[in-house]
Design a protein around this motif. Structure first.
Motif, PDB file in Angstrom:
ATOM      1  N   LEU A  49       0.839  -1.182   0.000  1.00 37.31           N
ATOM      2  CA  LEU A  49       0.000   0.000   0.000  1.00 37.31           C
ATOM      3  C   LEU A  49       0.879   1.238   0.000  1.00 37.31           C
ATOM      4  CD1 LEU A  49      -2.600  -1.018   2.741  1.00 37.31           C
ATOM      5  CD2 LEU A  49      -2.685  -1.450   0.288  1.00 37.31           C
ATOM      6  N   GLN A  50       0.483   2.223  -0.752  1.00 34.94           N
ATOM      7  CA  GLN A  50       1.239   3.464  -0.801  1.00 34.94           C
ATOM      8  C   GLN A  50       0.281   4.637  -0.833  1.00 34.94           C
ATOM      9  OE1 GLN A  50       4.753   3.933  -0.653  1.00 34.94           O
ATOM     10  NE2 GLN A  50       3.932   5.969  -0.230  1.00 34.94           N
ATOM     11  N   ALA A  51       0.290   5.421   0.221  1.00 33.59           N
ATOM     12  CA  ALA A  51      -0.550   6.611   0.285  1.00 33.59           C
ATOM     13  C   ALA A  51       0.224   7.826  -0.211  1.00 33.59           C
ATOM     14  CB  ALA A  51      -1.016   6.843   1.720  1.00 33.59           C
ATOM     15  N   SER A  52      -0.486   8.743  -0.820  1.00 27.51           N
ATOM     16  CA  SER A  52       0.113   9.982  -1.302  1.00 27.51           C
ATOM     17  C   SER A  52      -0.932  11.082  -1.285  1.00 27.51           C
ATOM     18  CB  SER A  52       0.661   9.791  -2.715  1.00 27.51           C
ATOM     19  OG  SER A  52      -0.387   9.461  -3.607  1.00 27.51           O
ATOM     20  N   CYS A 111      -4.416   6.141  -2.429  1.00 28.11           N
ATOM     21  CA  CYS A 111      -3.737   4.952  -1.931  1.00 28.11           C
ATOM     22  C   CYS A 111      -3.830   3.879  -3.001  1.00 28.11           C
ATOM     23  CB  CYS A 111      -4.372   4.464  -0.638  1.00 28.11           C
ATOM     24  SG  CYS A 111      -3.676   2.911  -0.009  1.00 28.11           S
ATOM     25  N   THR A 112      -2.697   3.416  -3.471  1.00 24.63           N
ATOM     26  CA  THR A 112      -2.691   2.353  -4.454  1.00 24.63           C
ATOM     27  C   THR A 112      -2.534   1.009  -3.744  1.00 24.63           C
ATOM     28  OG1 THR A 112      -0.310   2.620  -4.748  1.00 24.63           O
ATOM     29  CG2 THR A 112      -1.744   3.806  -6.260  1.00 24.63           C
ATOM     30  N   ALA A 113      -3.324   0.046  -4.191  1.00 25.24           N
ATOM     31  CA  ALA A 113      -3.300  -1.269  -3.562  1.00 25.24           C
ATOM     32  C   ALA A 113      -3.800  -2.298  -4.557  1.00 25.24           C
ATOM     33  CB  ALA A 113      -4.170  -1.296  -2.316  1.00 25.24           C
ATOM     34  N   SER A 114      -3.102  -3.401  -4.681  1.00 26.38           N
ATOM     35  CA  SER A 114      -3.540  -4.473  -5.562  1.00 26.38           C
ATOM     36  C   SER A 114      -4.347  -5.484  -4.757  1.00 26.38           C
ATOM     37  CB  SER A 114      -2.334  -5.142  -6.217  1.00 26.38           C
ATOM     38  OG  SER A 114      -1.469  -5.648  -5.213  1.00 26.38           O
ATOM     39  N   THR A 156      -6.839   2.090  -6.970  1.00 28.83           N
ATOM     40  CA  THR A 156      -6.635   3.267  -6.143  1.00 28.83           C
ATOM     41  C   THR A 156      -7.876   3.586  -5.317  1.00 28.83           C
ATOM     42  OG1 THR A 156      -5.094   4.185  -7.755  1.00 28.83           O
ATOM     43  CG2 THR A 156      -5.988   5.711  -6.138  1.00 28.83           C
ATOM     44  N   VAL A 157      -7.622   3.925  -4.063  1.00 30.87           N
ATOM     45  CA  VAL A 157      -8.655   4.402  -3.150  1.00 30.87           C
ATOM     46  C   VAL A 157      -8.344   5.856  -2.831  1.00 30.87           C
ATOM     47  CG1 VAL A 157      -9.696   4.114  -0.874  1.00 30.87           C
ATOM     48  CG2 VAL A 157      -9.004   2.116  -2.188  1.00 30.87           C
ATOM     49  N   TYR A 158      -9.393   6.666  -2.735  1.00 29.43           N
ATOM     50  CA  TYR A 158      -9.219   8.094  -2.498  1.00 29.43           C
ATOM     51  C   TYR A 158      -9.894   8.515  -1.194  1.00 29.43           C
ATOM     52  CZ  TYR A 158      -8.277   7.903  -7.515  1.00 29.43           C
ATOM     53  OH  TYR A 158      -7.766   7.587  -8.742  1.00 29.43           O
TER      54      TYR A 158
END
Length: 121
Positions: A3-6, A21-24, A73-75
């Motif tokens: 997971l990577q938040a930005s 947040c990108t997540a597979s 991606t989650v926002y």
């Protein structure tokens, strides 16, 4: 699962920010935050399809969680920000929506490193 938040940053009170947040993988997702000197706090959650969401009472009406599964991606759209929203924001993933929506961190299996949001007065 990585997971990577930005999207964090410095914003004036009343302003807006959108975190990503990108997540597979097929997971329900949540956002949490931790302010200095405080416990980790649930912000919002969304199920895999995006059809169901849940929010902490203090966030309702100002924050909106959404997702685009085509982009993995989650926002978290944050409006009308207040200085007390200053915190490190984390995205997290869990397998069970019924558990994830409870807002308890123990129901989340994976966590990202967090992104700082600072709201100036």
């Amino acid at each position: 699962v990585q997971l990577q938040a930005s999207g964090g940053g410095l914003v004036q009170a009343g302003g807006s920010l959108r975190l990503s947040c990108t997540a597979s993988g097929r997971y329900s997702m949540g956002w949490f935050r931790r302010a200095p000197g405080k416990e980790r706090e649930f912000v919002a959650a969304i199920n895999w399809s995006g059809g169901s969401t849940d929010y902490a009472d203090s966030m309702k009406g100002r924050f909106t969680i959404s997702r685009d599964n085509a982009k993995n991606t989650v926002y978290l759209q944050m409006n009308s920000l207040k200085p007390e929203d200053t915190a490190v924001y984390y995205c997290a993933a869990g397998s069970s929506w019924a558990e994830v929506r409870s807002g308890s961190p123990i129901n989340y299996n994976y966590w990202g490193p967090g992104t700082q949001v600072t709201v100036s007065s």
